[in-house]
Design an enzyme around this catalytic site. Sequence first.
Site, PDB file in Angstrom:
ATOM      1  N   ALA A   1      23.920  18.432   4.531  1.00  0.00           N
ATOM      2  CA  ALA A   1      25.002  17.981   3.646  1.00  0.00           C
ATOM      3  C   ALA A   1      24.513  17.794   2.212  1.00  0.00           C
ATOM      4  CB  ALA A   1      25.581  16.671   4.165  1.00  0.00           C
TER       5      ALA A   1
ATOM      6  N   GLY B   1      37.023   9.617  30.256  1.00  0.00           N
ATOM      7  CA  GLY B   1      37.313   9.441  28.819  1.00  0.00           C
ATOM      8  C   GLY B   1      38.076  10.602  28.198  1.00  0.00           C
TER       9      GLY B   1
ATOM     10  N   GLU C   1      44.361  10.370  27.034  1.00  0.00           N
ATOM     11  CA  GLU C   1      44.839   9.495  25.961  1.00  0.00           C
ATOM     12  C   GLU C   1      45.053   8.088  26.522  1.00  0.00           C
ATOM     13  OE1 GLU C   1      45.202  10.577  22.625  1.00  0.00           O
ATOM     14  OE2 GLU C   1      44.048  12.076  23.672  1.00  0.00           O
TER      15      GLU C   1
ATOM     16  N   LYS D   1      48.976  19.071  19.172  1.00  0.00           N
ATOM     17  CA  LYS D   1      47.937  19.981  18.665  1.00  0.00           C
ATOM     18  C   LYS D   1      48.540  21.326  18.274  1.00  0.00           C
ATOM     19  CE  LYS D   1      44.601  17.719  21.690  1.00  0.00           C
ATOM     20  NZ  LYS D   1      44.056  17.733  23.053  1.00  0.00           N
TER      21      LYS D   1
HETATM   22  P1  NDP Z   1      39.758   4.615  22.517  1.00  0.00           P
HETATM   23  O1  NDP Z   1      40.931   4.016  23.168  1.00  0.00           O
HETATM   24  O2  NDP Z   1      38.530   4.836  23.307  1.00  0.00           O
HETATM   25  O3  NDP Z   1      39.353   3.735  21.242  1.00  0.00           O
HETATM   26  C1  NDP Z   1      40.303   3.240  20.363  1.00  0.00           C
HETATM   27  C2  NDP Z   1      39.618   2.240  19.432  1.00  0.00           C
HETATM   28  O4  NDP Z   1      40.585   1.764  18.512  1.00  0.00           O
HETATM   29  C3  NDP Z   1      39.020   1.016  20.129  1.00  0.00           C
HETATM   30  O5  NDP Z   1      37.785   0.706  19.569  1.00  0.00           O
HETATM   31  C4  NDP Z   1      40.024  -0.102  19.822  1.00  0.00           C
HETATM   32  O6  NDP Z   1      39.423  -1.374  19.659  1.00  0.00           O
HETATM   33  C5  NDP Z   1      40.572   0.349  18.485  1.00  0.00           C
HETATM   34  N1  NDP Z   1      41.945  -0.126  18.299  1.00  0.00           N
HETATM   35  C6  NDP Z   1      43.030   0.178  19.037  1.00  0.00           C
HETATM   36  N2  NDP Z   1      44.117  -0.442  18.560  1.00  0.00           N
HETATM   37  C7  NDP Z   1      43.689  -1.175  17.497  1.00  0.00           C
HETATM   38  C8  NDP Z   1      44.310  -2.054  16.595  1.00  0.00           C
HETATM   39  N3  NDP Z   1      45.614  -2.313  16.687  1.00  0.00           N
HETATM   40  N4  NDP Z   1      43.552  -2.612  15.634  1.00  0.00           N
HETATM   41  C9  NDP Z   1      42.233  -2.371  15.545  1.00  0.00           C
HETATM   42  N5  NDP Z   1      41.573  -1.544  16.381  1.00  0.00           N
HETATM   43  C10 NDP Z   1      42.299  -0.960  17.342  1.00  0.00           C
HETATM   44  O7  NDP Z   1      40.266   5.980  21.851  1.00  0.00           O
HETATM   45  P2  NDP Z   1      39.463   7.329  21.636  1.00  0.00           P
HETATM   46  O8  NDP Z   1      38.179   7.036  20.993  1.00  0.00           O
HETATM   47  O9  NDP Z   1      39.480   8.114  22.881  1.00  0.00           O
HETATM   48  O10 NDP Z   1      40.436   8.108  20.642  1.00  0.00           O
HETATM   49  C11 NDP Z   1      40.466   7.810  19.262  1.00  0.00           C
HETATM   50  C12 NDP Z   1      41.278   8.893  18.559  1.00  0.00           C
HETATM   51  O11 NDP Z   1      40.652  10.147  18.773  1.00  0.00           O
HETATM   52  C13 NDP Z   1      42.713   9.060  19.081  1.00  0.00           C
HETATM   53  O12 NDP Z   1      43.530   9.446  18.018  1.00  0.00           O
HETATM   54  C14 NDP Z   1      42.582  10.207  20.064  1.00  0.00           C
HETATM   55  O13 NDP Z   1      43.792  10.911  20.233  1.00  0.00           O
HETATM   56  C15 NDP Z   1      41.568  11.066  19.357  1.00  0.00           C
HETATM   57  N6  NDP Z   1      40.828  11.973  20.195  1.00  0.00           N
HETATM   58  C16 NDP Z   1      40.194  11.525  21.311  1.00  0.00           C
HETATM   59  C17 NDP Z   1      39.457  12.397  22.076  1.00  0.00           C
HETATM   60  C18 NDP Z   1      38.724  11.957  23.295  1.00  0.00           C
HETATM   61  O14 NDP Z   1      38.106  12.795  23.944  1.00  0.00           O
HETATM   62  N7  NDP Z   1      38.737  10.671  23.640  1.00  0.00           N
HETATM   63  C19 NDP Z   1      39.357  13.810  21.716  1.00  0.00           C
HETATM   64  C20 NDP Z   1      40.036  14.180  20.501  1.00  0.00           C
HETATM   65  C21 NDP Z   1      40.753  13.285  19.783  1.00  0.00           C
HETATM   66  P3  NDP Z   1      38.674  -2.161  20.860  1.00  0.00           P
HETATM   67  O15 NDP Z   1      37.549  -1.271  21.286  1.00  0.00           O
HETATM   68  O16 NDP Z   1      38.176  -3.418  20.243  1.00  0.00           O
HETATM   69  O17 NDP Z   1      39.706  -2.334  21.911  1.00  0.00           O
HETATM   70  N1  HSE Z   2      43.538  13.577  25.842  1.00  0.00           N
HETATM   71  C1  HSE Z   2      43.082  14.731  25.145  1.00  0.00           C
HETATM   72  C2  HSE Z   2      42.827  15.839  26.145  1.00  0.00           C
HETATM   73  C3  HSE Z   2      41.821  14.400  24.395  1.00  0.00           C
HETATM   74  O1  HSE Z   2      42.844  15.573  27.341  1.00  0.00           O
HETATM   75  O2  HSE Z   2      42.655  16.976  25.751  1.00  0.00           O
HETATM   76  C4  HSE Z   2      41.456  15.446  23.437  1.00  0.00           C
HETATM   77  O3  HSE Z   2      42.382  15.579  22.440  1.00  0.00           O
END
Ligand code: NDP
Ligand code: HSE
Length: 449
Positions: A43, A198, A201, A216
């Site tokens: 980077a 994991g 959603e 998507k």
């Molecule tokens: P998780 O549910 O694992 O994590 C969500 C995080 O957000 C947690 O740390 C949670 O806090 C925090 N959070 C939720 N609500 C609030 C709130 N109201 N205020 C503050 N913090 C909050 O989600 P993912 O990591 O799986 O997904 C995150 C994003 O990435 C989403 O948009 C998802 O669609 C996208 N995504 C996910 C993929 C996957 O493979 N998981 C793949 C591609 C995209 P706490 O931990 O304290 O509860």
């Molecule tokens: N829930 C989504 C999936 C995560 O199963 O493909 C990646 O966007």
Amino acid sequence: MATNAAQSQNAKPLRIAIAGLGTVGVGVIRLLATNHDLIAARAGRAIEVVAVSARERGKDRGVDIASYAWEDDMTALAARDDVDVVVELVGGSDGPALALSRAALGKGTGLVTANKAMIAHHGLELAEMAEEAAAPLKFEAAVAGGIPVVKGLREGTSANALTKVYGILNGTCNYILSAMEATGADFAETLAEAQGLGYAEADPTFDIEGIDAAHKLAILAAIGFGAKVDFAAVSTTGIVQVRAADIAQADALGFVIRLIAEADVKDEGGVPKLLQRVRPCLVAKDHPLANVDGPTNAVVAEGNFSGRLLFQGAGAGDGPTASAVVADLIDIARGFGKSGEVGAPFSMPVAQLQAFGAAEPGHRMERTYLRFTVNDRPGVLAEITAAMRDADVSIESLIQQGRANEGGEVLVAMVTHEGPEANVRRALELLDGSDSLTGEPLVLPILPN
Ligand code: NDP
Ligand code: HSE
């Protein structure tokens, strides 16, 4: 490399704040720590986390966050003067994720997000804000996890007119369908496994009802066809209706079942219309998408000069998704606005994106798999085939599953010859309300090779 390393030591780091420390947020922290030096060299400067936010401060997340500033209110991350880019990894189309994103772009701070729901619903507004502020907005991880398909379409195929974009965009559904195929396990058990790994959603109905894939697809269609994001126009059918028996029937006919998202633009009466739909399809075993198993995603883009391109890889999970998030950060660190990596999150300025009307696919030609559950009594098959005849649907093959007991329910599955989609719809209308059928028929189009 030595020069790069020296430069990266002297240059100011890109300072980021991460909202959301779940699967993806923790994945990003791990990746940045593991590949710190390599990233700094590529980077031209280091990428440093300065602040984080999530719901629960005291939660053990398996990574050390003690050296980062903590904000209880994640929107406060956008107000910090020591942050160059906010990374939104919370999720949800509206609520705190959207408030944070608006606050960041409104202040001229860059935004990287993995949130397809938010981009599908509010991507145009956010892209306009980014353009106005000359701030980067990037969302590689929002589509197909670790596959660089946003970059692939936005940059790699930018010289082409695309004729079609389609593929497998939901890892959870693909995991479920391919696991049911391999093990014969039932739907609920396999969904629970996908959630445990994991992939799913927070609300898994978004996955199994096809909504996540539709989010998507709306993003890919916008980038691929220069269209205004139009999530509301995506026609969506999920996989809940697919039974183990359908997977077995498909197998006997030489197919697998996959949830396919597809988009194209075609003239209808001289007016270009955008078709966007997500539906389970039969995929011939020799089609490249038939061997896409588990949480893998794959996207096919057909360009008028590039020909058919296939992007394939992990569509979900902490590592692959973090890889896409950090790739966006590296692009920004390399010099957003300085080296050609400018604006246009959807490949062209928002004002130039077209508002295509939604296509009416009734006249489109396809082969179809139809599955009926019926009462096992004389005349039922004749009734079904009469409806096919009256709607001008030609049957290519037909299987009736042997009955377990006389007068019980049996499964009748058929494959049609290629014909207009509207004819199949008409045949089903003719059978609607028939007391020969014991449940809703299942209609699965056959993906052309
Ligand atoms: P998780 O549910 O694992 O994590 C969500 C995080 O957000 C947690 O740390 C949670 O806090 C925090 N959070 C939720 N609500 C609030 C709130 N109201 N205020 C503050 N913090 C909050 O989600 P993912 O990591 O799986 O997904 C995150 C994003 O990435 C989403 O948009 C998802 O669609 C996208 N995504 C996910 C993929 C996957 O493979 N998981 C793949 C591609 C995209 P706490 O931990 O304290 O509860
Ligand atoms: N829930 C989504 C999936 C995560 O199963 O493909 C990646 O966007």
